[in-house]
Motif scaffolding. Sequence first.
Motif, PDB file in Angstrom:
ATOM      1  N   ARG A  40       0.726  -1.364   0.004  1.00  0.00           N
ATOM      2  CA  ARG A  40       0.002   0.077  -0.151  1.00  0.00           C
ATOM      3  C   ARG A  40       0.833   1.261   0.098  1.00  0.00           C
ATOM      4  O   ARG A  40       0.224   2.423  -0.373  1.00  0.00           O
ATOM      5  CB  ARG A  40      -0.907   0.237   1.449  1.00  0.00           C
ATOM      6  N   ILE A  41       1.871   1.302   0.540  1.00  0.00           N
ATOM      7  CA  ILE A  41       2.831   2.524   0.866  1.00  0.00           C
ATOM      8  C   ILE A  41       4.313   2.118   0.091  1.00  0.00           C
ATOM      9  O   ILE A  41       5.177   2.896   0.388  1.00  0.00           O
ATOM     10  CB  ILE A  41       2.936   2.747   2.058  1.00  0.00           C
ATOM     11  N   ARG A  42       4.660   1.142  -0.732  1.00  0.00           N
ATOM     12  CA  ARG A  42       5.877   0.871  -1.034  1.00  0.00           C
ATOM     13  C   ARG A  42       6.341   1.844  -1.780  1.00  0.00           C
ATOM     14  O   ARG A  42       7.817   2.409  -1.572  1.00  0.00           O
ATOM     15  CB  ARG A  42       6.102  -0.563  -1.655  1.00  0.00           C
ATOM     16  N   GLY A  43       5.764   2.412  -2.924  1.00  0.00           N
ATOM     17  CA  GLY A  43       6.273   3.467  -3.730  1.00  0.00           C
ATOM     18  C   GLY A  43       6.956   4.591  -2.714  1.00  0.00           C
ATOM     19  O   GLY A  43       7.888   5.102  -3.165  1.00  0.00           O
ATOM     20  N   ARG A  44       5.747   4.876  -1.850  1.00  0.00           N
ATOM     21  CA  ARG A  44       6.046   6.091  -1.068  1.00  0.00           C
ATOM     22  C   ARG A  44       7.379   6.036  -0.213  1.00  0.00           C
ATOM     23  O   ARG A  44       8.123   6.836  -0.165  1.00  0.00           O
ATOM     24  CB  ARG A  44       4.878   6.458  -0.280  1.00  0.00           C
ATOM     25  N   VAL A  45       7.297   4.763   0.441  1.00  0.00           N
ATOM     26  CA  VAL A  45       8.574   4.580   1.187  1.00  0.00           C
ATOM     27  C   VAL A  45      10.012   4.597   0.293  1.00  0.00           C
ATOM     28  O   VAL A  45      10.786   5.255   0.698  1.00  0.00           O
ATOM     29  CB  VAL A  45       8.249   3.075   1.779  1.00  0.00           C
ATOM     30  N   LEU A  54       6.518  15.941  -3.261  1.00  0.00           N
ATOM     31  CA  LEU A  54       5.353  15.778  -4.272  1.00  0.00           C
ATOM     32  C   LEU A  54       5.585  14.476  -4.832  1.00  0.00           C
ATOM     33  O   LEU A  54       4.238  13.734  -4.862  1.00  0.00           O
ATOM     34  CB  LEU A  54       5.386  16.897  -5.253  1.00  0.00           C
ATOM     35  N   SER A  55       6.762  13.825  -5.147  1.00  0.00           N
ATOM     36  CA  SER A  55       6.773  12.635  -5.929  1.00  0.00           C
ATOM     37  C   SER A  55       6.104  11.376  -4.905  1.00  0.00           C
ATOM     38  O   SER A  55       5.391  10.605  -5.231  1.00  0.00           O
ATOM     39  CB  SER A  55       8.294  12.370  -6.101  1.00  0.00           C
ATOM     40  N   ALA A  56       6.761  11.465  -3.589  1.00  0.00           N
ATOM     41  CA  ALA A  56       5.952  10.540  -2.529  1.00  0.00           C
ATOM     42  C   ALA A  56       4.563  10.805  -2.523  1.00  0.00           C
ATOM     43  O   ALA A  56       3.958   9.613  -2.404  1.00  0.00           O
ATOM     44  CB  ALA A  56       6.592  10.742  -1.223  1.00  0.00           C
ATOM     45  N   TYR A  77      13.606   5.170  -8.508  1.00  0.00           N
ATOM     46  CA  TYR A  77      14.036   4.123  -7.550  1.00  0.00           C
ATOM     47  C   TYR A  77      12.819   3.327  -7.055  1.00  0.00           C
ATOM     48  O   TYR A  77      13.128   2.093  -6.586  1.00  0.00           O
ATOM     49  CB  TYR A  77      14.792   4.584  -6.558  1.00  0.00           C
ATOM     50  N   ALA A  78      11.717   3.651  -6.972  1.00  0.00           N
ATOM     51  CA  ALA A  78      10.404   2.819  -6.453  1.00  0.00           C
ATOM     52  C   ALA A  78      10.030   2.130  -7.437  1.00  0.00           C
ATOM     53  O   ALA A  78       9.480   0.784  -7.136  1.00  0.00           O
ATOM     54  CB  ALA A  78       9.192   4.048  -6.101  1.00  0.00           C
ATOM     55  N   ILE A  79      10.141   2.353  -8.733  1.00  0.00           N
ATOM     56  CA  ILE A  79       9.537   1.335  -9.731  1.00  0.00           C
ATOM     57  C   ILE A  79      10.462   0.193 -10.064  1.00  0.00           C
ATOM     58  O   ILE A  79       9.921  -0.988 -10.072  1.00  0.00           O
ATOM     59  CB  ILE A  79       9.487   2.186 -11.260  1.00  0.00           C
ATOM     60  N   GLY A  80      11.789   0.290  -9.726  1.00  0.00           N
ATOM     61  CA  GLY A  80      12.654  -0.729 -10.473  1.00  0.00           C
ATOM     62  C   GLY A  80      12.807  -2.030  -9.465  1.00  0.00           C
ATOM     63  O   GLY A  80      12.368  -2.887 -10.399  1.00  0.00           O
ATOM     64  N   PRO A  81      12.854  -2.045  -8.349  1.00  0.00           N
ATOM     65  CA  PRO A  81      12.558  -3.319  -7.632  1.00  0.00           C
ATOM     66  C   PRO A  81      11.042  -4.091  -7.834  1.00  0.00           C
ATOM     67  O   PRO A  81      11.222  -5.333  -7.709  1.00  0.00           O
ATOM     68  CB  PRO A  81      12.732  -2.998  -5.992  1.00  0.00           C
ATOM     69  N   GLU A  82       9.913  -3.287  -8.210  1.00  0.00           N
ATOM     70  CA  GLU A  82       8.682  -3.799  -8.227  1.00  0.00           C
ATOM     71  C   GLU A  82       8.598  -4.657  -9.496  1.00  0.00           C
ATOM     72  O   GLU A  82       7.689  -5.490  -9.715  1.00  0.00           O
ATOM     73  CB  GLU A  82       7.784  -2.723  -8.370  1.00  0.00           C
ATOM     74  N   LEU A  83       9.666  -4.393 -10.424  1.00  0.00           N
ATOM     75  CA  LEU A  83       9.608  -4.935 -11.728  1.00  0.00           C
ATOM     76  C   LEU A  83       9.956  -6.323 -11.839  1.00  0.00           C
ATOM     77  O   LEU A  83       9.443  -7.018 -12.712  1.00  0.00           O
ATOM     78  CB  LEU A  83       9.993  -4.135 -12.776  1.00  0.00           C
ATOM     79  N   TYR A  84      10.566  -6.970 -10.770  1.00  0.00           N
ATOM     80  CA  TYR A  84      11.238  -8.332 -10.889  1.00  0.00           C
ATOM     81  C   TYR A  84      11.065  -8.938  -9.673  1.00  0.00           C
ATOM     82  O   TYR A  84      10.763  -8.687  -8.625  1.00  0.00           O
ATOM     83  CB  TYR A  84      12.831  -7.978 -11.235  1.00  0.00           C
TER      84      TYR A  84
END
Length: 457
Positions: A153-158, A328-330, A384-391
């Motif tokens: 729920r908050i991975r990207g923000r973290v 703002l990105s978070a 950096y939020a996107i990268g680890p979620e892709l694999y």
Amino acid sequence: MNTSADDQASRDEEVLARSERLERLPFTKKLGKLLGTSGVGWALDAMDVGLISFIVAALAEQWGLTDSEKSWVFSVGFIGMAAGATLGGLLADKIGRRSVFALTLLIYGIATGASALATSLGVLLVFRFLVGLGLGAELPVASTLVSEFAPKRIRGRVIVWLEAFWAIGWILAALIGYFIVAGSDDGWRWGLVIGAVPAIYALVIRLHAPESVRFLETKGKYDEAEKIVQEYEESAGPEYEYTGPTVQSEVDAEKYKLPQVDKHLTIWSPSMRRRTIALWIIWFAINFSYYGAFTWIPSLLTAQGFSLVKSFEFTLIITLAQIPGYALSAYLIEKIGRRSTLAIFLAGSAVAAILYGQAAVDWQIIAAGMMLSFFNLGAWGALYAIGPELYPTTVRGTGTGAAAGFGRIASIITPLLVPLFIGWGGNVLTFTVFSIAFAIAAGAAFFLPEQRGKSIH
């Protein structure tokens, strides 16, 4: 009606993988500690990267460095970063995230401190390569580790919060540059001594950061993984206590029909290929523009006639705009999604680069520089939020590390090209090229799958 008891009974009947148990937790003190521990390491990395731009500007005056020699001081560090990112990602999938994180901090911390003793350009270049080797490996490994503990729920923000520590490091670098590097002839040496702090901090990382639960399970270390998950559940409170069956083998995972990971999958498998190519393009383009601009800004300002102290002052002010960019990105990354947030900030960076290239007087330079800093670092946070979620877990470190390593090729090339761009068309041409690269990255973002709210396995 006893809703709490009913909920507990329902939980008792559930069979959850450890990764799913982590996914359902709120933001806890344990996660906050991991974020802070990793974030301090991240800030120290940024401090080193930022510091070298001030040191090169100072050495240009003291050692009489040519533009070509200054370029090589930047580029040799990025050569090390390219090698480090790729190797670090591979090692993270082999020996663990935490161990690689600590090792990389140790390598670049010691090398940075040793750089303070350099008496010639050749010696400094050797140490800068070693610094880059450690630094390049640390960033994708740290983001991977924190991603594997953060709830969906908050991975990207973290992860954007983690990346925001970069702004703290850059501000520290600007302060060191302004008050120490520019303060005396030996100021650059003292600046590098301060940069050796990560060598000490590496011990803290090794002793207190947990290993990735998902990584431990891929290595069959189920008891250790279970202990860590239970600690995180205890940190969340008694309502998150799990009393159902636990997975102790791959047979158990299959028996309970839990999500399976294909151990034969690679980042170039058909299902992964498109996202890998898009991610590599973004990494290359954003590295090309970011490092081309921000490592050269202090030197470009002095070349425009500003004093060393004045150029450092401008850079410090520009750097402060990174913080609201991350904020703002978070916020947006969990509201409108990863792809849209990344594309918006990259498009904003493209516009800001054009404006900076046209800036001629003090207020224009500061305003356009702050805009570039705001949008560019917000884009970094989303990336950096996107990268680890892709694999998946088995190739997550490899995937993020390989993309970062490919991107570092751009950061090697750009410092060498900037003097040529300046010679051909000044700041206007230079920052127009950077703008085009940002625009290409913004387009590539839409070829990535949207991962907001999805679990990682």
